[in-house]
Design a protein around this motif. Sequence first.
Motif, PDB file in Angstrom:
ATOM      1  N   ARG A   1       3.332  13.147 -20.612  1.00 51.82           N
ATOM      2  CA  ARG A   1       4.463  12.600 -21.141  1.00 51.82           C
ATOM      3  C   ARG A   1       5.781  12.432 -20.330  1.00 51.82           C
ATOM      4  O   ARG A   1       6.857  12.177 -20.622  1.00 51.82           O
ATOM      5  CB  ARG A   1       4.752  13.194 -22.377  1.00 51.82           C
ATOM      6  N   ARG A   2       5.553  12.804 -19.068  1.00 48.21           N
ATOM      7  CA  ARG A   2       6.611  12.564 -18.322  1.00 48.21           C
ATOM      8  C   ARG A   2       7.420  11.128 -17.958  1.00 48.21           C
ATOM      9  O   ARG A   2       6.544  10.335 -17.749  1.00 48.21           O
ATOM     10  CB  ARG A   2       6.258  13.033 -16.848  1.00 48.21           C
ATOM     11  N   GLY A   3       8.494  11.070 -18.397  1.00 50.60           N
ATOM     12  CA  GLY A   3       9.218   9.564 -18.191  1.00 50.60           C
ATOM     13  C   GLY A   3       8.700   8.739 -19.647  1.00 50.60           C
ATOM     14  O   GLY A   3       9.581   7.537 -19.700  1.00 50.60           O
ATOM     15  N   THR A   4       8.139   9.360 -20.588  1.00 54.38           N
ATOM     16  CA  THR A   4       8.001   8.497 -21.747  1.00 54.38           C
ATOM     17  C   THR A   4       8.999   9.292 -22.966  1.00 54.38           C
ATOM     18  O   THR A   4      10.009   9.063 -23.066  1.00 54.38           O
ATOM     19  CB  THR A   4       6.411   8.470 -22.009  1.00 54.38           C
ATOM     20  N   SER A   5       8.192  10.182 -23.266  1.00 51.00           N
ATOM     21  CA  SER A   5       9.099  10.996 -24.342  1.00 51.00           C
ATOM     22  C   SER A   5       9.773  12.161 -23.708  1.00 51.00           C
ATOM     23  O   SER A   5      10.892  12.613 -24.334  1.00 51.00           O
ATOM     24  CB  SER A   5       8.214  11.581 -25.578  1.00 51.00           C
ATOM     25  N   LEU A   6       9.648  12.643 -22.470  1.00 48.17           N
ATOM     26  CA  LEU A   6      10.004  13.807 -21.942  1.00 48.17           C
ATOM     27  C   LEU A   6      10.768  13.273 -20.667  1.00 48.17           C
ATOM     28  O   LEU A   6      10.724  12.327 -20.013  1.00 48.17           O
ATOM     29  CB  LEU A   6       8.918  14.868 -21.479  1.00 48.17           C
ATOM     30  N   ASP A   7      11.981  14.176 -20.470  1.00 40.85           N
ATOM     31  CA  ASP A   7      12.971  13.910 -19.425  1.00 40.85           C
ATOM     32  C   ASP A   7      12.179  14.249 -18.244  1.00 40.85           C
ATOM     33  O   ASP A   7      11.617  15.453 -17.923  1.00 40.85           O
ATOM     34  CB  ASP A   7      14.156  14.925 -19.532  1.00 40.85           C
ATOM     35  N   PRO A   8      11.841  13.375 -17.009  1.00 43.76           N
ATOM     36  CA  PRO A   8      11.192  13.722 -15.870  1.00 43.76           C
ATOM     37  C   PRO A   8      11.788  14.797 -15.024  1.00 43.76           C
ATOM     38  O   PRO A   8      11.130  15.762 -14.556  1.00 43.76           O
ATOM     39  CB  PRO A   8      11.363  12.345 -15.053  1.00 43.76           C
ATOM     40  N   ALA A   9      13.044  14.964 -15.122  1.00 47.51           N
ATOM     41  CA  ALA A   9      13.827  15.948 -14.434  1.00 47.51           C
ATOM     42  C   ALA A   9      13.248  17.612 -14.943  1.00 47.51           C
ATOM     43  O   ALA A   9      13.302  18.391 -14.086  1.00 47.51           O
ATOM     44  CB  ALA A   9      15.143  15.801 -14.012  1.00 47.51           C
ATOM     45  N   LEU A  10      13.533  17.524 -16.391  1.00 47.30           N
ATOM     46  CA  LEU A  10      12.925  18.692 -16.905  1.00 47.30           C
ATOM     47  C   LEU A  10      11.472  19.053 -16.736  1.00 47.30           C
ATOM     48  O   LEU A  10      11.162  20.197 -16.699  1.00 47.30           O
ATOM     49  CB  LEU A  10      13.207  18.349 -18.532  1.00 47.30           C
ATOM     50  N   VAL A  11      10.562  18.191 -16.916  1.00 50.31           N
ATOM     51  CA  VAL A  11       9.359  18.409 -16.273  1.00 50.31           C
ATOM     52  C   VAL A  11       9.287  18.975 -15.035  1.00 50.31           C
ATOM     53  O   VAL A  11       8.347  19.937 -14.913  1.00 50.31           O
ATOM     54  CB  VAL A  11       8.468  17.057 -16.595  1.00 50.31           C
ATOM     55  N   ASP A  12       9.791  18.530 -14.010  1.00 55.47           N
ATOM     56  CA  ASP A  12       9.761  18.898 -12.926  1.00 55.47           C
ATOM     57  C   ASP A  12      10.507  20.516 -12.981  1.00 55.47           C
ATOM     58  O   ASP A  12       9.684  21.208 -11.954  1.00 55.47           O
ATOM     59  CB  ASP A  12      10.485  18.070 -12.085  1.00 55.47           C
ATOM     60  N   GLU A  13      11.684  20.591 -13.364  1.00 49.30           N
ATOM     61  CA  GLU A  13      12.176  22.028 -13.623  1.00 49.30           C
ATOM     62  C   GLU A  13      10.943  23.082 -13.974  1.00 49.30           C
ATOM     63  O   GLU A  13      10.915  24.181 -13.738  1.00 49.30           O
ATOM     64  CB  GLU A  13      13.195  22.156 -14.471  1.00 49.30           C
ATOM     65  N   PHE A  14      10.493  22.565 -15.038  1.00 51.14           N
ATOM     66  CA  PHE A  14       9.366  23.311 -15.843  1.00 51.14           C
ATOM     67  C   PHE A  14       8.164  23.750 -14.984  1.00 51.14           C
ATOM     68  O   PHE A  14       7.777  24.953 -14.908  1.00 51.14           O
ATOM     69  CB  PHE A  14       8.925  22.922 -17.337  1.00 51.14           C
TER      70      PHE A  14
END
Length: 524
Positions: free
Chosen positions: A214-227
């Motif tokens: 869901r990276r870049g659709t519903s979720l912030d890509p940068a936050l996914v990377d941080e997590f």
Amino acid sequence: MTATGGSSPVVTVAELVGMLSLSADLGLGQPQGHLARSSLIALRLAERMGLSTADRETTYYLALLAWVGCTADSHETAGRFGDDITLRQGVYDVEIGSPAMLGYLLRRAGSGAGVQRRVRVTGELLATAGRTVREALVAHCQVTGQLADRLGFDIRMRECLSQTFARWDGRGTPAGVRGEAISLPTRIVCLADLVEVHHRRGGTRAALDVIRSRRGTSLDPALVDEFEQWGEEILDSLPAETSWAALIDADPAPHTLSAAALDAGLEALADFVDLKSPFFAGHSRGVADLAATATRCAGLPAAEVDLVRRAGLVHDLGRSGVPNTIWDKPGALTDVERERVELHAYYTDRMLRRVPALGDVAAIATLTHERLDGTGYHRALPAIAIPMTARLLAAADCYHAMTEPRPHRPAHTADEAARQLRHEARVGALDPAAVEAVLAGAGHRPRRAAGGPAGLTPREVEVLVLVARAASTRQIARELRIAPRTAGNHIERIYTKIGASTRAAAALFAMQHGLLRTLEPHDP
């Protein structure tokens, strides 16, 4: 810390909001503790990202509050999709606002209804591209925002809550809100909520796979990377079973509620719980007020009046764990459905006992559906284990419910409810004195003088409770701040009124009439 006498329990904002999150967990179809763990995940990610104390505090509380509005539209949701709890549970497997989400809703459309109803709901979804669902999401955000206001949170919390269903790509609700226009705490909370469910189900790899998809659709890509950088460390540090103690300890800015703020908070919880069904609107607050009035009519001390009112406000906190296909059913319940209804008292018990300072409130609230003849639920307790405070609350709950409409019957008139309540007392289910006190509080003419059993005054009830617990005359005088001679006179009058001459006989009378909340002896 538990309240005694005229003092008030010491409760923090985190405990109050955390308790409400346990109710939301049930409505989401998740184990109790889901939102607590989500809050810890969100907070720990915020800490590793170096967010300010204010942002961490917002993130912590937002994770607990963001989903509590899920039950606000339960009645409408059940009408369209069947079991509302099962529907929400399945939403974690699809992405909100995606074609997969629409497909999921179409498969659930009209569940449990006839063919015509299923066709109608399916047609509406297709014709409006799910507009009714989007409207439900807006309603969810509105009621959580109102709740946050009533609990004393600032305007930023309300703004964050309004974005709960926003998507990074702008295809969520509110329409067009996208990217960094969505507050950072909201973006973190949405990720943490998803991570908690999939980590619990399938471990760290499953959680990471879902957020990557869901990276870049519903979720912030940068936050996914941080997590991805911190996720394994964060998830490995979570408590293995319950997160309640860790949640309270993690509060970035602990705040203690005053007595007035606690009452206001419990009133907000009561109103919120009653949103579960339109048939419950105003029920908890109405029961609480009637029970408090009845407690005064019964001659109990002022501290007990306050305690009973608080218990009345939260006595149905567990209703969120029962689907509206049962609460709103127009016909008779099956045995299985009735068992599910009875579980709501158990859920209430579990929630309230997480907050030690509300122990006295829990001890009364969780007995609301018990009956003196042992036919109540969820423990089927005998009369001797049910204090007078709980007997009063039970009678108030019965009377108030009778005067409200239900899916299977219209509201009873006040006179009809009074006759039915007295019948329940005659057959041994409800306490006769509690019934008469409730009826007096509701404006009916009682059949016996209002006051404590055997005509005891509020002060005499206090003395009798201490006598029953083996307190000496001097101990009673010291406890109640009266002269020993005055205490002795009270004891003599009490023995005369109840027809007793020994402490054992007085204790038996107190237990029989539910005047003892516990059977613990008085400390020397």
